[in-house]
Design a protein around this motif. Structure first.
Motif, PDB file in Angstrom:
ATOM      1  N   LEU A 163      -8.129 -44.749 -16.670  1.00 52.39           N
ATOM      2  CA  LEU A 163      -8.903 -44.654 -17.910  1.00 52.39           C
ATOM      3  C   LEU A 163      -9.784 -43.412 -17.848  1.00 52.39           C
ATOM      4  O   LEU A 163     -10.686 -43.335 -17.004  1.00 52.39           O
ATOM      5  CB  LEU A 163      -9.803 -45.888 -18.078  1.00 52.39           C
ATOM      6  N   GLY A 164      -9.524 -42.435 -18.679  1.00 55.09           N
ATOM      7  CA  GLY A 164     -10.362 -41.243 -18.717  1.00 55.09           C
ATOM      8  C   GLY A 164     -10.436 -40.510 -17.395  1.00 55.09           C
ATOM      9  O   GLY A 164     -11.486 -40.013 -17.015  1.00 55.09           O
ATOM     10  N   THR A 165      -9.312 -40.435 -16.702  1.00 55.78           N
ATOM     11  CA  THR A 165      -9.264 -39.736 -15.415  1.00 55.78           C
ATOM     12  C   THR A 165      -8.810 -38.293 -15.639  1.00 55.78           C
ATOM     13  O   THR A 165      -7.773 -38.061 -16.258  1.00 55.78           O
ATOM     14  CB  THR A 165      -8.285 -40.439 -14.451  1.00 55.78           C
ATOM     15  N   PRO A 166      -9.556 -37.313 -15.126  1.00 54.48           N
ATOM     16  CA  PRO A 166      -9.145 -35.905 -15.270  1.00 54.48           C
ATOM     17  C   PRO A 166      -8.073 -35.545 -14.238  1.00 54.48           C
ATOM     18  O   PRO A 166      -8.374 -35.085 -13.155  1.00 54.48           O
ATOM     19  CB  PRO A 166     -10.449 -35.136 -15.036  1.00 54.48           C
ATOM     20  N   HIS A 167      -6.805 -35.784 -14.593  1.00 57.86           N
ATOM     21  CA  HIS A 167      -5.699 -35.578 -13.659  1.00 57.86           C
ATOM     22  C   HIS A 167      -5.281 -34.126 -13.503  1.00 57.86           C
ATOM     23  O   HIS A 167      -4.697 -33.771 -12.483  1.00 57.86           O
ATOM     24  CB  HIS A 167      -4.466 -36.362 -14.138  1.00 57.86           C
ATOM     25  N   ASN A 168      -5.505 -33.306 -14.513  1.00 53.01           N
ATOM     26  CA  ASN A 168      -4.974 -31.944 -14.499  1.00 53.01           C
ATOM     27  C   ASN A 168      -6.086 -30.910 -14.418  1.00 53.01           C
ATOM     28  O   ASN A 168      -7.081 -31.015 -15.124  1.00 53.01           O
ATOM     29  CB  ASN A 168      -4.137 -31.701 -15.763  1.00 53.01           C
ATOM     30  N   PRO A 169      -5.902 -29.880 -13.590  1.00 56.17           N
ATOM     31  CA  PRO A 169      -6.898 -28.807 -13.501  1.00 56.17           C
ATOM     32  C   PRO A 169      -6.794 -27.880 -14.713  1.00 56.17           C
ATOM     33  O   PRO A 169      -5.827 -27.952 -15.472  1.00 56.17           O
ATOM     34  CB  PRO A 169      -6.501 -28.078 -12.219  1.00 56.17           C
ATOM     35  N   PRO A 170      -7.770 -26.985 -14.870  1.00 53.74           N
ATOM     36  CA  PRO A 170      -7.650 -25.989 -15.936  1.00 53.74           C
ATOM     37  C   PRO A 170      -6.399 -25.135 -15.709  1.00 53.74           C
ATOM     38  O   PRO A 170      -5.945 -24.987 -14.575  1.00 53.74           O
ATOM     39  CB  PRO A 170      -8.909 -25.129 -15.790  1.00 53.74           C
ATOM     40  N   PRO A 171      -5.825 -24.584 -16.769  1.00 54.14           N
ATOM     41  CA  PRO A 171      -4.654 -23.702 -16.598  1.00 54.14           C
ATOM     42  C   PRO A 171      -4.970 -22.572 -15.614  1.00 54.14           C
ATOM     43  O   PRO A 171      -6.089 -22.065 -15.573  1.00 54.14           O
ATOM     44  CB  PRO A 171      -4.419 -23.150 -18.005  1.00 54.14           C
ATOM     45  N   LYS A 172      -3.973 -22.199 -14.818  1.00 52.96           N
ATOM     46  CA  LYS A 172      -4.173 -21.170 -13.788  1.00 52.96           C
ATOM     47  C   LYS A 172      -4.647 -19.839 -14.358  1.00 52.96           C
ATOM     48  O   LYS A 172      -5.354 -19.097 -13.687  1.00 52.96           O
ATOM     49  CB  LYS A 172      -2.896 -20.970 -12.988  1.00 52.96           C
ATOM     50  N   ASP A 173      -4.290 -19.527 -15.618  1.00 56.43           N
ATOM     51  CA  ASP A 173      -4.702 -18.261 -16.214  1.00 56.43           C
ATOM     52  C   ASP A 173      -6.122 -18.317 -16.792  1.00 56.43           C
ATOM     53  O   ASP A 173      -6.641 -17.314 -17.269  1.00 56.43           O
ATOM     54  CB  ASP A 173      -3.711 -17.814 -17.282  1.00 56.43           C
ATOM     55  N   SER A 174      -6.759 -19.470 -16.706  1.00 56.66           N
ATOM     56  CA  SER A 174      -8.132 -19.604 -17.189  1.00 56.66           C
ATOM     57  C   SER A 174      -9.097 -19.044 -16.144  1.00 56.66           C
ATOM     58  O   SER A 174      -8.935 -19.302 -14.948  1.00 56.66           O
ATOM     59  CB  SER A 174      -8.455 -21.080 -17.430  1.00 56.66           C
ATOM     60  N   PRO A 175     -10.115 -18.283 -16.573  1.00 57.44           N
ATOM     61  CA  PRO A 175     -11.102 -17.793 -15.604  1.00 57.44           C
ATOM     62  C   PRO A 175     -11.834 -18.943 -14.903  1.00 57.44           C
ATOM     63  O   PRO A 175     -12.355 -18.781 -13.819  1.00 57.44           O
ATOM     64  CB  PRO A 175     -12.077 -16.962 -16.440  1.00 57.44           C
ATOM     65  N   LEU A 176     -11.810 -20.116 -15.520  1.00 56.38           N
ATOM     66  CA  LEU A 176     -12.501 -21.267 -14.925  1.00 56.38           C
ATOM     67  C   LEU A 176     -11.674 -21.975 -13.855  1.00 56.38           C
ATOM     68  O   LEU A 176     -12.180 -22.840 -13.151  1.00 56.38           O
ATOM     69  CB  LEU A 176     -12.896 -22.255 -16.017  1.00 56.38           C
ATOM     70  N   ALA A 177     -10.401 -21.612 -13.724  1.00 56.71           N
ATOM     71  CA  ALA A 177      -9.548 -22.238 -12.706  1.00 56.71           C
ATOM     72  C   ALA A 177     -10.090 -21.971 -11.307  1.00 56.71           C
ATOM     73  O   ALA A 177      -9.929 -22.796 -10.407  1.00 56.71           O
ATOM     74  CB  ALA A 177      -8.113 -21.741 -12.833  1.00 56.71           C
ATOM     75  N   ALA A 178     -10.728 -20.832 -11.122  1.00 56.26           N
ATOM     76  CA  ALA A 178     -11.287 -20.491  -9.808  1.00 56.26           C
ATOM     77  C   ALA A 178     -12.524 -21.324  -9.473  1.00 56.26           C
ATOM     78  O   ALA A 178     -12.894 -21.453  -8.309  1.00 56.26           O
ATOM     79  CB  ALA A 178     -11.633 -19.006  -9.754  1.00 56.26           C
ATOM     80  N   LEU A 179     -13.164 -21.885 -10.478  1.00 61.40           N
ATOM     81  CA  LEU A 179     -14.349 -22.716 -10.254  1.00 61.40           C
ATOM     82  C   LEU A 179     -13.915 -24.169 -10.112  1.00 61.40           C
ATOM     83  O   LEU A 179     -14.016 -24.964 -11.032  1.00 61.40           O
ATOM     84  CB  LEU A 179     -15.327 -22.592 -11.427  1.00 61.40           C
ATOM     85  N   ASP A 180     -13.418 -24.523  -8.958  1.00 57.45           N
ATOM     86  CA  ASP A 180     -12.895 -25.870  -8.735  1.00 57.45           C
ATOM     87  C   ASP A 180     -14.045 -26.847  -8.535  1.00 57.45           C
ATOM     88  O   ASP A 180     -14.621 -26.933  -7.454  1.00 57.45           O
ATOM     89  CB  ASP A 180     -11.966 -25.864  -7.523  1.00 57.45           C
ATOM     90  N   GLN A 181     -14.364 -27.590  -9.599  1.00 57.02           N
ATOM     91  CA  GLN A 181     -15.447 -28.573  -9.524  1.00 57.02           C
ATOM     92  C   GLN A 181     -15.158 -29.683  -8.522  1.00 57.02           C
ATOM     93  O   GLN A 181     -16.056 -30.370  -8.077  1.00 57.02           O
ATOM     94  CB  GLN A 181     -15.668 -29.217 -10.888  1.00 57.02           C
ATOM     95  N   THR A 182     -13.880 -29.879  -8.183  1.00 54.36           N
ATOM     96  CA  THR A 182     -13.507 -30.994  -7.310  1.00 54.36           C
ATOM     97  C   THR A 182     -13.474 -30.594  -5.840  1.00 54.36           C
ATOM     98  O   THR A 182     -13.144 -31.416  -4.989  1.00 54.36           O
ATOM     99  CB  THR A 182     -12.128 -31.552  -7.702  1.00 54.36           C
TER     100      THR A 182
END
Length: 189
Positions: free
Chosen positions: A34-53
């Motif tokens: 329920l409301g689980t963030p299974h997927n990371p941001p797209p690799k081409d997103s500048p935010l992909a490098a900021l891995d909150q997990t």
């Protein structure tokens, strides 16, 4: 198994690492997240490098893709679509004074939009125009190959945790465990 929010990761990891592939096939009949963030941001997103997990989501997705060792047919991802982030900064600012508080709903649509923007951006790499449960964007909450249920007017939780007692949200803020919403997914367990 049932997991809410990152509890979905915990369930996926537990099934894979503790129960294991052989036993999971005979002992686990379903996994519902329920409301689980299974997927990371797209690799081409500048935010992909900021891995909150801090690498945890990457590890879980690499080791247990689509709910492995379970068959994807017994994994159900439930995600809410209760908060749509504004389309732009100008849309956020337009008429903001009318959205500070909605007396009929006893909630602040403006605050909900601001929280969604700040949560959707690092999770999906975009924020404007994104729909989700107020914290988790819809596209982030669905595992490839698994059954998914998208619930309209469904929010992440019915409370706000604090350092003291949690703040309960009004009934006008339905979440995954609310009456009729619960009825849409509980049979997947």
């Amino acid at each position: 198994f049932l997991g809410h929010s990152i509890g979905g990761w915990v369930a996926r990891s537990y099934i894979g690492e503790v129960i294991g592939e052989e036993r999971a096939a005979s002992k686990v009949c379903s996994l519902v997240t329920l409301g689980t963030p299974h997927n990371p941001p797209p690799k081409d997103s500048p935010l992909a490098a900021l891995d909150q997990t801090r690498g945890l989501l990457t590890y879980i997705n690499d080791k247990f893709p689509s709910g492995f060792p379970l068959d994807p047919g017994v994994v159900t991802c439930v995600i809410g679509k209760g908060t749509r982030a504004p389309e732009s900064v100008s849309a956020l600012l337009e008429g903001w004074t009318e959205r500070v508080w909605d007396t009929e709903l006893s909630r602040s649509p403006l605050l909900e939009e601001l929280v969604a923007l700040s949560s959707y951006l690092p999770l999906s790499g975009q924020a404007f125009g994104v729909e989700g449960d107020g914290l988790i964007p819809v596209d982030t909450g669905i595992l490839p190959g698994c059954k998914s249920i998208v619930l309209d007017d469904c929010h992440h939780a019915d409370f706000v945790p604090t350092a003291g007692p949690s703040l309960r949200l009004p009934e006008s803020y339905p979440w995954y465990g609310s009456g009729t919403l619960l009825d849409t997914w509980v049979d997947c367990l």
